[in-house]
Design a protein around this motif. Structure first.
Motif, short mmCIF file in Angstrom:
data_model
loop_
_atom_site.label_atom_id
_atom_site.label_comp_id
_atom_site.label_asym_id
_atom_site.label_seq_id
_atom_site.Cartn_x
_atom_site.Cartn_y
_atom_site.Cartn_z
N ALA A 178 0.72 -1.12 0.09
CA ALA A 178 -0.17 -0.08 -0.03
C ALA A 178 0.83 1.24 -0.04
CB ALA A 178 -1.04 0.09 1.15
N MET A 179 1.89 1.27 0.59
CA MET A 179 2.88 2.41 0.71
C MET A 179 3.38 2.71 -0.68
SD MET A 179 4.94 2.08 4.28
CE MET A 179 5.74 3.73 3.93
N TYR A 180 3.85 1.61 -1.34
CA TYR A 180 4.41 2.03 -2.67
C TYR A 180 3.25 2.31 -3.70
CZ TYR A 180 8.93 -0.60 -1.91
OH TYR A 180 10.01 -0.85 -1.26
N ALA A 181 2.06 1.92 -3.23
CA ALA A 181 0.98 2.30 -4.27
C ALA A 181 0.60 3.67 -4.15
CB ALA A 181 -0.25 1.34 -3.84
N VAL A 182 0.54 4.20 -2.82
CA VAL A 182 0.24 5.56 -2.65
C VAL A 182 1.46 6.42 -2.92
CG1 VAL A 182 0.16 7.21 -0.70
CG2 VAL A 182 -1.03 5.02 -0.45
N GLY A 183 2.83 5.98 -2.95
CA GLY A 183 3.62 6.87 -3.54
C GLY A 183 3.61 6.89 -4.91
N GLY A 184 3.35 5.91 -5.50
CA GLY A 184 3.09 5.66 -6.99
C GLY A 184 1.97 6.65 -7.75
N ASN A 185 0.90 6.70 -6.89
CA ASN A 185 -0.25 7.35 -7.32
C ASN A 185 -1.38 7.21 -6.52
OD1 ASN A 185 -2.83 8.13 -8.77
ND2 ASN A 185 -1.89 7.81 -10.78
N ALA A 186 -1.50 8.29 -5.79
CA ALA A 186 -2.46 8.31 -4.46
C ALA A 186 -3.95 8.30 -5.03
CB ALA A 186 -2.02 9.65 -3.59
N GLU A 187 -4.14 8.73 -6.12
CA GLU A 187 -5.67 8.85 -6.50
C GLU A 187 -5.87 7.26 -6.72
OE1 GLU A 187 -9.22 9.73 -6.98
OE2 GLU A 187 -7.88 10.78 -5.88
N ALA A 188 -5.05 6.75 -7.62
CA ALA A 188 -5.10 5.44 -8.07
C ALA A 188 -5.28 4.33 -6.82
CB ALA A 188 -4.17 4.87 -9.11
N ALA A 189 -4.47 4.64 -5.96
CA ALA A 189 -4.45 3.95 -4.71
C ALA A 189 -5.69 3.62 -3.85
CB ALA A 189 -3.59 4.06 -3.95
N ARG A 190 -6.25 5.18 -3.90
CA ARG A 190 -7.58 5.45 -3.16
C ARG A 190 -8.77 4.56 -3.99
NH1 ARG A 190 -7.06 10.31 -3.28
NH2 ARG A 190 -6.42 10.80 -1.16
N ARG A 191 -8.57 4.68 -5.26
CA ARG A 191 -9.74 4.01 -5.93
C ARG A 191 -9.78 2.59 -6.00
NH1 ARG A 191 -10.14 7.72 -11.74
NH2 ARG A 191 -10.77 9.84 -10.50
N ALA A 192 -8.52 2.25 -5.63
CA ALA A 192 -8.40 0.70 -5.69
C ALA A 192 -8.67 0.18 -4.25
CB ALA A 192 -6.57 0.22 -5.64
N GLY A 193 -9.38 1.10 -3.35
CA GLY A 193 -9.61 0.49 -1.84
C GLY A 193 -8.59 0.85 -0.72
N ILE A 194 -7.46 1.46 -1.22
CA ILE A 194 -6.60 1.64 -0.23
C ILE A 194 -7.01 2.73 0.69
CG2 ILE A 194 -4.12 2.07 0.42
CD1 ILE A 194 -3.53 0.52 -2.17
N ASP A 195 -6.90 2.86 2.03
CA ASP A 195 -6.87 3.82 2.95
C ASP A 195 -5.77 4.89 2.87
OD1 ASP A 195 -7.43 5.76 5.18
OD2 ASP A 195 -8.37 4.33 6.33
N VAL A 196 -5.71 5.67 2.22
CA VAL A 196 -4.65 6.60 1.84
C VAL A 196 -4.11 7.53 3.09
CG1 VAL A 196 -3.34 8.47 0.50
CG2 VAL A 196 -4.99 6.78 -0.49
N ARG A 197 -5.23 7.85 3.71
CA ARG A 197 -4.85 8.56 5.28
C ARG A 197 -4.22 7.94 5.84
NH1 ARG A 197 -9.42 13.03 6.63
NH2 ARG A 197 -9.13 14.42 4.79
N ALA A 198 -4.77 6.50 6.15
CA ALA A 198 -4.05 5.64 7.32
C ALA A 198 -2.60 5.55 6.85
CB ALA A 198 -4.86 4.58 7.33
N VAL A 199 -2.42 5.12 5.64
CA VAL A 199 -0.88 4.76 4.95
C VAL A 199 -0.03 6.10 5.24
CG1 VAL A 199 0.45 4.25 3.07
CG2 VAL A 199 -1.77 3.08 3.51
N LEU A 200 -0.40 7.22 4.89
CA LEU A 200 0.27 8.44 5.20
C LEU A 200 0.73 8.59 6.94
CD1 LEU A 200 -1.33 10.78 2.53
CD2 LEU A 200 1.11 9.66 2.37
#
Length: 418
Positions: free
Chosen positions: A285-307
């Motif tokens: 999830a960390m790599y996904a958020v760093g690569g593209n936060a919006e795409a990670a959010r749409r994939a169901g990753i809790d971006v705020r929690a990861v950050l």
């Protein structure tokens, strides 16, 4: 009419994936894949390893003491505090953020440790725990300001750099410096504790076995997914190479004092973070958020929690680095965490291969990067050159690392379009 006999490529065998997909990849296949990655801009750790070899070669030519076992033992121990801080920097860089306050937080952690342990009489473990908890709360605070108010991490942590430096000076008070007892466990651990030779060799053997076991597990997973996997022979060769390399390193360091327990702790932290980043859902999830936060959010990753987790890890490791630095120095003072600690920690993460653009890097970046920086510092000190040269050389190496990352990033984009 007779049915034609089925070939292995017509479908999966009853007991596994197709044979051509499950075949073991030999050295030639892996070498070809590595060359393809390099052509595509995925340089990995190749540049930093090459740079480290060049630095060590030049320093040894200029001063034969540089590669002595005594100097390498000191170099390893001196690398640990900044290296631990750099591990936290790797976390925030991976998610596309930055923390400019790691130096101030490390100094604050050292001050909290000294005041609680020496002045207030708390047990050393309680003082260390208090410093780490305070740092974790600071990371959580950074994340909340970033999420709820939209303040960029650059600005939040820049404010933290100034604010927590002031808090450090206030905690130390008029004394300005607090010495840690030399007989305390913290000082002993940082200065005098070395791994017994037999145990060092045992740890080397366990490392080689662990590398083989994890490689076998990974290869088994890839075969289940019908992907090429390393052969057992190749895994065994890799483990034997690690066994030989680490064994020689331990033997050489044992010619002086040996391997310090503090450096072993650093390696354990590197391996733990490496496992978390590569083998857990949180790391992906960390790599996904760093690569593209919006795409990670749409994939169901809790971006705020990861950050939030990335900021908490960064500040906690910064305080841990400050505690180790104070233990190494046997004191906490107004200059703890100051000077070039902040920039060296960030530079170590970047020089080691962590991208400033997010989404690329590893825990080993902190280890390799801090070895580069500490090698430059140690070598120039042995040559009796002042810090001006160290700053200039480190700055040049940092610029080169960022330039390589930028060029590699453009190469990856072009390769993806091709």
């Amino acid at each position: 009419m007779t049915r034609p006999a089925a070939t292995p490529t017509q479908g999966p065998a009853p007991d596994g994936p197709p044979r051509e997909h499950a075949a073991a990849a030999g050295p030639r296949d892996l070498l070809s894949a590595a060359v393809d990655r390099l052509r595509g801009g995925d340089l990995g750790i190749v540049p930093v390893l090459a740079g480290l070899i060049v630095i060590w070669t030049v320093m040894q030519i200029l001063n034969p003491i540089f590669l002595s076992s005594a100097n390498l033992t000191n170099l390893a121990l001196e690398s640990v505090p900044v290296g631990v801080i750099a591990l936290g920097v790797v976390c925030v860089l991976l998610v596309g953020q930055i923390d400019l306050s790691v130096g101030s937080i490390s100094g604050l952690g050292a001050a909290v440790l000294a005041v609680l342990f020496v002045d207030r009489g708390l047990p050393s473990w309680a003082a260390v725990l208090a410093a780490l908890v305070l740092a974790a709360l600071i990371g959580w605070f950074y994340a909340q300001v970033h999420h709820r108010l939209g303040v960029p991490s650059f600005v939040v942590t820049l404010a933290g750099l100034l604010g927590f430096l002031g808090l450090q000076l206030w905690i130390l008070g008029t004394k300005g410096s607090i010495n840690l007892p030399f007989e305390s466990g913290l000082v002993t651990f940082a200065q005098l504790a070395f791994v017994p030779p037999w145990l060092a060799y045992a740890l080397v053997a366990l490392s080689a076995l662990a590398l083989y076991a994890t490689g076998r597990s990974r290869a088994r997973e890839r075969r289940r997914a019908s992907l090429p996997a390393a052969s057992r022979r190749l895994l065994a060769a890799r483990s034997l190479a690690l066994l030989a390399g680490l064994g020689v390193a331990v033997w050489y360091l044992n010619r002086d004092r040996g391997v310090g327990w503090m450096f072993v702790l650093f390696l354990a932290l590197v391996l733990a973070l490496h496992y978390a980043l590569t083998r857990t859902r949180f790391g992906k999830a960390m790599y996904a958020v760093g690569g593209n936060a919006e795409a990670a959010r749409r994939a169901g990753i809790d971006v705020r929690a990861v950050l939030t987790a990335a900021f908490v890890l960064c500040t906690t490791l910064a305080a841990a680095g400050g505690v180790l630095a104070a233990s190494r120095l046997a004191a906490a003072n107004q200059s703890s965490g100051g000077g070039d600690v902040n920039l060296n920690a960030i530079a170590a993460a970047v020089i080691g291969g962590t991208s400033l653009f997010g989404g690329r890097g590893s825990a080993f970046a902190a280890l390799l990067g801090v070895l580069v920086i500490q090698s430059i510092s140690s070598g120039l000190t042995l040559l009796n050159l002042d810090s001006a040269y160290r700053f200039m050389v480190t700055g040049a190496v940092l610029l080169l690392a960022v330039a390589l990352d930028s060029v590699a990033r453009r190469s990856r984009v072009a390769h993806g379009r091709a």
